[in-house]
Design a protein around this motif. Structure first.
Motif, PDB file in Angstrom:
ATOM      1  N   THR A   8      11.822 -10.292  -1.247  1.00  0.00           N
ATOM      2  CA  THR A   8      11.466  -9.207  -0.333  1.00  0.00           C
ATOM      3  C   THR A   8      12.010  -7.877  -0.850  1.00  0.00           C
ATOM      4  O   THR A   8      11.321  -6.856  -0.795  1.00  0.00           O
ATOM      5  CB  THR A   8      12.000  -9.499   1.077  1.00  0.00           C
ATOM      6  N   SER A  11       9.807  -6.741  -3.550  1.00  0.00           N
ATOM      7  CA  SER A  11       8.544  -6.272  -2.970  1.00  0.00           C
ATOM      8  C   SER A  11       8.689  -4.878  -2.378  1.00  0.00           C
ATOM      9  O   SER A  11       7.784  -4.040  -2.510  1.00  0.00           O
ATOM     10  CB  SER A  11       8.068  -7.244  -1.888  1.00  0.00           C
ATOM     11  N   LEU A  12       9.807  -4.601  -1.734  1.00  0.00           N
ATOM     12  CA  LEU A  12      10.063  -3.259  -1.199  1.00  0.00           C
ATOM     13  C   LEU A  12      10.067  -2.222  -2.321  1.00  0.00           C
ATOM     14  O   LEU A  12       9.467  -1.156  -2.205  1.00  0.00           O
ATOM     15  CB  LEU A  12      11.399  -3.217  -0.455  1.00  0.00           C
ATOM     16  N   PHE A  28      -0.068  -4.453   1.471  1.00  0.00           N
ATOM     17  CA  PHE A  28       0.818  -5.603   1.302  1.00  0.00           C
ATOM     18  C   PHE A  28       0.202  -6.779   2.040  1.00  0.00           C
ATOM     19  O   PHE A  28      -0.342  -6.613   3.135  1.00  0.00           O
ATOM     20  CB  PHE A  28       2.196  -5.291   1.889  1.00  0.00           C
ATOM     21  N   MET A  53       7.266  -4.470   6.070  1.00  0.00           N
ATOM     22  CA  MET A  53       6.490  -3.617   5.171  1.00  0.00           C
ATOM     23  C   MET A  53       5.585  -2.653   5.934  1.00  0.00           C
ATOM     24  O   MET A  53       5.513  -1.466   5.609  1.00  0.00           O
ATOM     25  CB  MET A  53       5.646  -4.465   4.214  1.00  0.00           C
TER      26      MET A  53
END
Length: 84
Positions: A8, A11-12, A28, A53
């Motif tokens: 995560t 991904s951020l 996303f 997200m």
């Protein structure tokens, strides 16, 4: 991949970089999620990473349902592997 290894967080960072370069033309999706939370007035359930997200990056052009299309119960993977 294993849990709690930073997927995560990565991904951020990736989404942040893409948003700087391409603006609102990025999104996303987490196709399958196991940890879900209720969101919105309808209280639909989505993966917790999708909620993060969407809210952090203001992805208002995307619908929760499209970002988190499949939810499975907790421990689903373990039960599947165990043949339950």
């Amino acid at each position: 991949t294993r849990q709690h290894v930073g997927k995560t967080t990565v991904s951020l960072a990736v989404l942040s970089g893409l948003r700087k370069r391409f603006g609102d033309r990025v999104g996303f999706v987490k196709p399958v999620g196991q940890q879900h939370v209720p969101v919105g007035a309808k209280g639909i359930r989505v993966d917790k990473d999708v909620q993060l997200m969407k809210e952090y990056f203001g992805l208002n052009h995307l619908r929760y349902e499209d970002m988190s299309p499949v939810l499975v119960p907790r421990d689903y993977t373990k039960r599947f592997i165990d043949g339950e």
